[in-house]
Scaffold this motif. Sequence first.
Motif, PDB file in Angstrom:
ATOM      1  N   PRO A 107     -10.461  -4.437   5.338  1.00 28.92           N
ATOM      2  CA  PRO A 107      -9.130  -5.048   5.343  1.00 28.92           C
ATOM      3  C   PRO A 107      -8.169  -4.299   4.426  1.00 28.92           C
ATOM      4  O   PRO A 107      -8.585  -3.525   3.561  1.00 28.92           O
ATOM      5  CB  PRO A 107      -9.399  -6.462   4.827  1.00 28.92           C
ATOM      6  N   TYR A 108      -6.856  -4.564   4.629  1.00 25.60           N
ATOM      7  CA  TYR A 108      -5.809  -3.856   3.896  1.00 25.60           C
ATOM      8  C   TYR A 108      -5.005  -4.830   3.044  1.00 25.60           C
ATOM      9  O   TYR A 108      -4.640  -5.907   3.496  1.00 25.60           O
ATOM     10  CB  TYR A 108      -4.855  -3.142   4.863  1.00 25.60           C
ATOM     11  N   LEU A 109      -4.700  -4.402   1.828  1.00 20.99           N
ATOM     12  CA  LEU A 109      -3.882  -5.179   0.898  1.00 20.99           C
ATOM     13  C   LEU A 109      -2.800  -4.267   0.347  1.00 20.99           C
ATOM     14  O   LEU A 109      -3.098  -3.153  -0.101  1.00 20.99           O
ATOM     15  CB  LEU A 109      -4.733  -5.706  -0.267  1.00 20.99           C
ATOM     16  N   GLU A 110      -1.558  -4.740   0.373  1.00 23.08           N
ATOM     17  CA  GLU A 110      -0.483  -4.012  -0.301  1.00 23.08           C
ATOM     18  C   GLU A 110       0.013  -4.870  -1.440  1.00 23.08           C
ATOM     19  O   GLU A 110       0.494  -5.985  -1.243  1.00 23.08           O
ATOM     20  CB  GLU A 110       0.672  -3.686   0.640  1.00 23.08           C
ATOM     21  N   MET A 111      -0.125  -4.345  -2.660  1.00 23.06           N
ATOM     22  CA  MET A 111       0.397  -5.046  -3.827  1.00 23.06           C
ATOM     23  C   MET A 111       1.843  -4.606  -4.051  1.00 23.06           C
ATOM     24  O   MET A 111       2.196  -3.464  -3.788  1.00 23.06           O
ATOM     25  CB  MET A 111      -0.458  -4.713  -5.049  1.00 23.06           C
TER      26      MET A 111
END
Length: 127
Positions: A107-111
Amino acid sequence: PVGERAAKDAHLYLWITNRSLMTGKGWRLCEAWGFRPVTLLTWCKPSIGVGNYFRNSTEHIIFAVKGSLGLSNKSTGTWFEWGDGKRKHSEKPLESYDLVEKSSPGPYLEMFARSRRYGWTSWGAEA
């Protein structure tokens, strides 16, 4: 607590300015989170920016690995000419998301996200 929440095998794409790159902040942050920096990706911007000595026309991404997660695509170079330069302050080019999706499994997370993207978890005041 990025290091605690990241998967055992994960990739990190850490955007960093020229100045912060030179101070070593990004390398130390990667290591504090449990990631091993492996290479530097460079975005050659379509327009010239600001700077105290030279006018910045590049930004960088420290690519770091936690565990032993390999790349999905091993034919990508380390420098890119993306976009038309028309974006908000610190907003990243759309092509950078494509690079991540092509190169790393989710999965992808952008902070500190400036907007939402389908298939990604976005965290930040503007997302």
